[in-house]
Design a protein around this motif. Structure first.
Motif, PDB file in Angstrom:
ATOM      1  N   GLN A  69       0.822  -1.206   0.000  1.00  0.00           N
ATOM      2  CA  GLN A  69       0.000   0.000   0.000  1.00  0.00           C
ATOM      3  C   GLN A  69       0.861   1.262   0.000  1.00  0.00           C
ATOM      4  O   GLN A  69       0.546   2.243  -0.674  1.00  0.00           O
ATOM      5  N   ALA A  70       1.952   1.231   0.739  1.00  0.00           N
ATOM      6  CA  ALA A  70       2.858   2.386   0.750  1.00  0.00           C
ATOM      7  C   ALA A  70       3.476   2.595  -0.621  1.00  0.00           C
ATOM      8  O   ALA A  70       3.544   3.731  -1.125  1.00  0.00           O
ATOM      9  N   LEU A  71       3.914   1.502  -1.252  1.00  0.00           N
ATOM     10  CA  LEU A  71       4.509   1.587  -2.581  1.00  0.00           C
ATOM     11  C   LEU A  71       3.498   2.112  -3.592  1.00  0.00           C
ATOM     12  O   LEU A  71       3.802   3.004  -4.399  1.00  0.00           O
ATOM     13  N   TYR A  72       2.297   1.584  -3.563  1.00  0.00           N
ATOM     14  CA  TYR A  72       1.249   1.991  -4.499  1.00  0.00           C
ATOM     15  C   TYR A  72       0.900   3.472  -4.324  1.00  0.00           C
ATOM     16  O   TYR A  72       0.829   4.232  -5.302  1.00  0.00           O
ATOM     17  N   ASN A  73       0.701   3.900  -3.086  1.00  0.00           N
ATOM     18  CA  ASN A  73       0.316   5.287  -2.831  1.00  0.00           C
ATOM     19  C   ASN A  73       1.441   6.256  -3.184  1.00  0.00           C
ATOM     20  O   ASN A  73       1.184   7.359  -3.685  1.00  0.00           O
ATOM     21  N   GLN A  74       2.688   5.854  -2.945  1.00  0.00           N
ATOM     22  CA  GLN A  74       3.821   6.679  -3.372  1.00  0.00           C
ATOM     23  C   GLN A  74       3.806   6.845  -4.898  1.00  0.00           C
ATOM     24  O   GLN A  74       4.037   7.930  -5.415  1.00  0.00           O
ATOM     25  N   GLY A  75       3.523   5.733  -5.587  1.00  0.00           N
ATOM     26  CA  GLY A  75       3.495   5.769  -7.039  1.00  0.00           C
ATOM     27  C   GLY A  75       2.381   6.654  -7.573  1.00  0.00           C
ATOM     28  O   GLY A  75       2.588   7.424  -8.522  1.00  0.00           O
ATOM     29  N   ILE A  76       1.201   6.565  -6.982  1.00  0.00           N
ATOM     30  CA  ILE A  76       0.076   7.401  -7.395  1.00  0.00           C
ATOM     31  C   ILE A  76       0.429   8.880  -7.243  1.00  0.00           C
ATOM     32  O   ILE A  76       0.200   9.704  -8.137  1.00  0.00           O
ATOM     33  N   GLU A  77       1.016   9.219  -6.104  1.00  0.00           N
ATOM     34  CA  GLU A  77       1.378  10.617  -5.844  1.00  0.00           C
ATOM     35  C   GLU A  77       2.493  11.089  -6.771  1.00  0.00           C
ATOM     36  O   GLU A  77       2.431  12.184  -7.329  1.00  0.00           O
ATOM     37  N   LYS A  78       3.500  10.244  -6.949  1.00  0.00           N
ATOM     38  CA  LYS A  78       4.660  10.628  -7.743  1.00  0.00           C
ATOM     39  C   LYS A  78       4.287  10.808  -9.223  1.00  0.00           C
ATOM     40  O   LYS A  78       4.767  11.723  -9.892  1.00  0.00           O
ATOM     41  N   THR A  79       3.424   9.946  -9.733  1.00  0.00           N
ATOM     42  CA  THR A  79       3.103   9.961 -11.160  1.00  0.00           C
ATOM     43  C   THR A  79       1.959  10.894 -11.519  1.00  0.00           C
ATOM     44  O   THR A  79       1.780  11.242 -12.688  1.00  0.00           O
ATOM     45  N   GLY A  80       1.165  11.259 -10.515  1.00  0.00           N
ATOM     46  CA  GLY A  80      -0.009  12.066 -10.809  1.00  0.00           C
ATOM     47  C   GLY A  80      -1.095  11.286 -11.509  1.00  0.00           C
ATOM     48  O   GLY A  80      -1.912  11.849 -12.240  1.00  0.00           O
ATOM     49  N   THR A  81      -1.139   9.970 -11.273  1.00  0.00           N
ATOM     50  CA  THR A  81      -2.198   9.134 -11.853  1.00  0.00           C
ATOM     51  C   THR A  81      -3.548   9.558 -11.280  1.00  0.00           C
ATOM     52  O   THR A  81      -3.682   9.694 -10.063  1.00  0.00           O
ATOM     53  N   PRO A  82      -4.560   9.780 -12.107  1.00  0.00           N
ATOM     54  CA  PRO A  82      -5.841  10.294 -11.617  1.00  0.00           C
ATOM     55  C   PRO A  82      -6.483   9.353 -10.599  1.00  0.00           C
ATOM     56  O   PRO A  82      -6.379   8.131 -10.717  1.00  0.00           O
ATOM     57  N   PRO A  83      -7.155   9.904  -9.570  1.00  0.00           N
ATOM     58  CA  PRO A  83      -7.855   9.070  -8.591  1.00  0.00           C
ATOM     59  C   PRO A  83      -9.061   8.394  -9.220  1.00  0.00           C
ATOM     60  O   PRO A  83      -9.590   8.856 -10.232  1.00  0.00           O
TER      61      PRO A  83
END
Length: 276
Positions: free
Chosen positions: A54-68
């Motif tokens: 979950q930490a890895l995934y959430n870091q990736g979402i934030e870093k990449t700007g992938t839409p929620p």
């Protein structure tokens, strides 16, 4: 005085009635809350509560700007990425390079590189290749048409996406992955751009996320002949009803080359080269 006598006579029963009603309301609300949670965001699978993932995934979402996305989409997306990083572990100790074919904003590339770096503090991405048009989807063709059986249930080609969708710039992806400065980037349309890759490279893990028939088939044909023994190719959209060309492309190539094709409930599939 009459009211006082009535109150004294019914007071014990009134208290009991109120308490009984309160218990019923409490039980109803508890049951209703449980049902609501189950229909939205109940956590009943390991990946949903795995703190490292979950930490890895959430870091990736934030870093990449992938839409929620909504809960249902997030769960499906997380399940795919959980599969991806864990399937990679089957190839982690093999010799060879890693390739991501189709990266959009770089989320899966980020998660894969972070996973690789967990066992190598000095990892810089030098054996990792990202290959993308950086101009979104290419043109659809006849093989990408949704089967007529699925049209009545509202399945549209590509979920309504068209050529040019899922576009992110090369600069954006490089910034996303700036922790890994030695990643190799190759910009162009698949499969033609693959001719620019040195022919002597061997590959242990390839992630193909191209959605459409022609680029998926071309990428599979190119990489399957260059895999290390036991190397793995993951297809992100094999089982998606929105992208029927993906399944057609993989099926046509895998019939001719042998190896093992494993289908997953997330819509992914992976092919493993023989160990000979």
């Amino acid at each position: 005085s009459d009211m006082a006598s009535i109150y004294k006579r019914f007071h014990p029963n009134l208290i009991m009635m109120i308490r009984s009603l309160a218990r019923k309301v409490k039980n109803y609300l508890r049951a209703n809350q449980s049902t609501s949670n189950q229909s939205h965001s109940v956590h009943d699978l390991l990946f949903q509560v795995d703190p490292a993932f979950q930490a890895l995934y959430n870091q990736g979402i934030e870093k990449t700007g992938t839409p929620p996305s909504g809960d249902a989409v997030v769960n499906k997306r997380q399940a795919r990425f959980y599969n991806l990083v864990n399937i990679y572990s089957l190839a982690a100790t093999l010799d060879g390079n890693i390739a991501e074919i189709g990266c959009w904003k770089g989320l899966s590339s980020y998660m894969l590189n972070k996973t690789v770096s967990q066992n190598n503090e000095r990892y810089t991405g030098k054996d990792f290749w990202i290959i993308d048009s950086f101009e979104g989807l290419s043109e659809f063709e006849e093989s990408d048409r949704v089967l007529e059986d699925f049209v009545p249930v509202g399945i549209a080609p590509g979920g309504g996406n068209v050529a040019g969708n899922f576009s992110a710039t090369l600069d954006h992806v490089k910034q996303t992955l700036n922790d890994f400065p030695d990643i190799n980037y190759l910009k162009g349309w698949v499969p033609n751009v693959l001719d620019q890759i040195p022919r002597d490279l061997r590959w242990k893990f390839v992630h193909i996320d191209l959605d459409l028939y022609a680029p998926i088939k071309g990428a599979f044909e190119f990489f399957c002949e260059k895999m290390s023994p036991g190397g793995i190719i993951v297809f992100d959209d094999y089982g998606s009803l929105y992208w029927p060309g993906a399944r057609k492309a993989v099926a046509e190539v895998s019939e001719d080359i042998g190896g093992r094709l494993v289908l997953l409930s997330t819509g992914q599939a992976f092919w493993q080269a023989t160990f000979q």
